[in-house]
Write a protein that holds these residues in place. Structure first.
Motif, short mmCIF file in Angstrom:
data_model
loop_
_atom_site.label_atom_id
_atom_site.label_comp_id
_atom_site.label_asym_id
_atom_site.label_seq_id
_atom_site.Cartn_x
_atom_site.Cartn_y
_atom_site.Cartn_z
N HIS A 41 1.10 -1.16 0.09
CA HIS A 41 -0.03 -0.09 0.19
C HIS A 41 0.93 1.22 0.10
CE1 HIS A 41 -3.59 2.35 2.15
NE2 HIS A 41 -3.17 2.85 1.12
N HIS A 47 3.61 0.85 3.18
CA HIS A 47 3.71 -0.11 3.91
C HIS A 47 3.14 -1.31 3.45
CE1 HIS A 47 -0.06 1.92 4.27
NE2 HIS A 47 -0.73 0.60 4.87
N ASP A 49 0.44 -4.47 4.06
CA ASP A 49 -0.93 -4.78 5.16
C ASP A 49 -1.11 -6.10 5.31
OD1 ASP A 49 -2.12 -1.99 6.10
OD2 ASP A 49 -2.44 -1.84 4.03
#
Ligand code: MN
Length: 188
Positions: A41, A47, A49
């Motif tokens: 993402h 990052h 998820d």
């Protein structure tokens, strides 16, 4: 169904489903074991998820550096709100100014198998499990290190030593395999 709606209340409250194409509801429960997904993402900061299906929704952690196959490399995993199970197939771009605005791809997916009781493990902040993904395999643990504060609720994502683990200093799996599982493999 009421309980499921409650579990997704934080998820729904953050999003305007008239603007974003993320799912508002869950589809019927899927068959064939507990699913897991890792979504890459590109929000304000990149990052990963990390989501595990448990008790009718996806328990979720945001992992800034992504998973590592090196057991010595404990990766920070900030516990975030539950997501609908149908979120796991979401790829696309969350529109500007919306919560989590930015591109999302499915970086890995598959099924997971708890080691021990996953409900009590989740509550105690100590989840052990086996992943059967396309990129991530073998034994893993998620361990809570602190209670919730202003910066969230920090856990660590840790690879256990097994045949799927990698040596310290080996190329990182997120760099080696950066693409969506839906991207056809490049032929050399
Ligand atoms: Mn995210």
């Amino acid at each position: 169904m009421q309980r499921k709606r409650n579990r997704l209340r934080a998820y729904r409250a953050k999003r305007d489903f008239t603007i974003t194409s993320e799912p508002a509801e869950d589809a019927a429960t899927q068959a064939g074991g507990l699913s897991f997904v890792v979504q890459k993402h590109w929000a304000r900061r990149l990052h990963y998820d990390f989501r595990l299906e448990l008790e009718g929704s996806m328990k979720s952690w945001a992992v800034p550096k992504g998973p590592s196959l090196d057991p010595g490399d404990k990766r920070l995993a900030v516990h975030v709100e539950d997501h609908p199970i149908s979120y796991s197939s979401f790829e696309g771009t969350i529109p500007p100014k919306q919560y989590g605005a930015g591109k999302v791809i499915v970086w890995d997916r598959g099924t997971w198998q708890p080691v021990g009781n996953p409900r009590s493990g989740y509550r105690a902040g100590n989840l052990k499990f086996e992943l059967h993904g396309e990129k991530l395999l073998g034994q893993w643990a998620l361990v809570r290190i602190k209670g919730k504060d202003a910066k969230g609720e920090p856990w660590l994502l840790i690879k256990h030593r097994d045949t799927f683990a990698r040596q310290t200093g080996a190329v990182s799996v997120v760099d080696e395999l950066p693409d969506s599982v839906n991207t056809p493999a490049r032929t050399p």
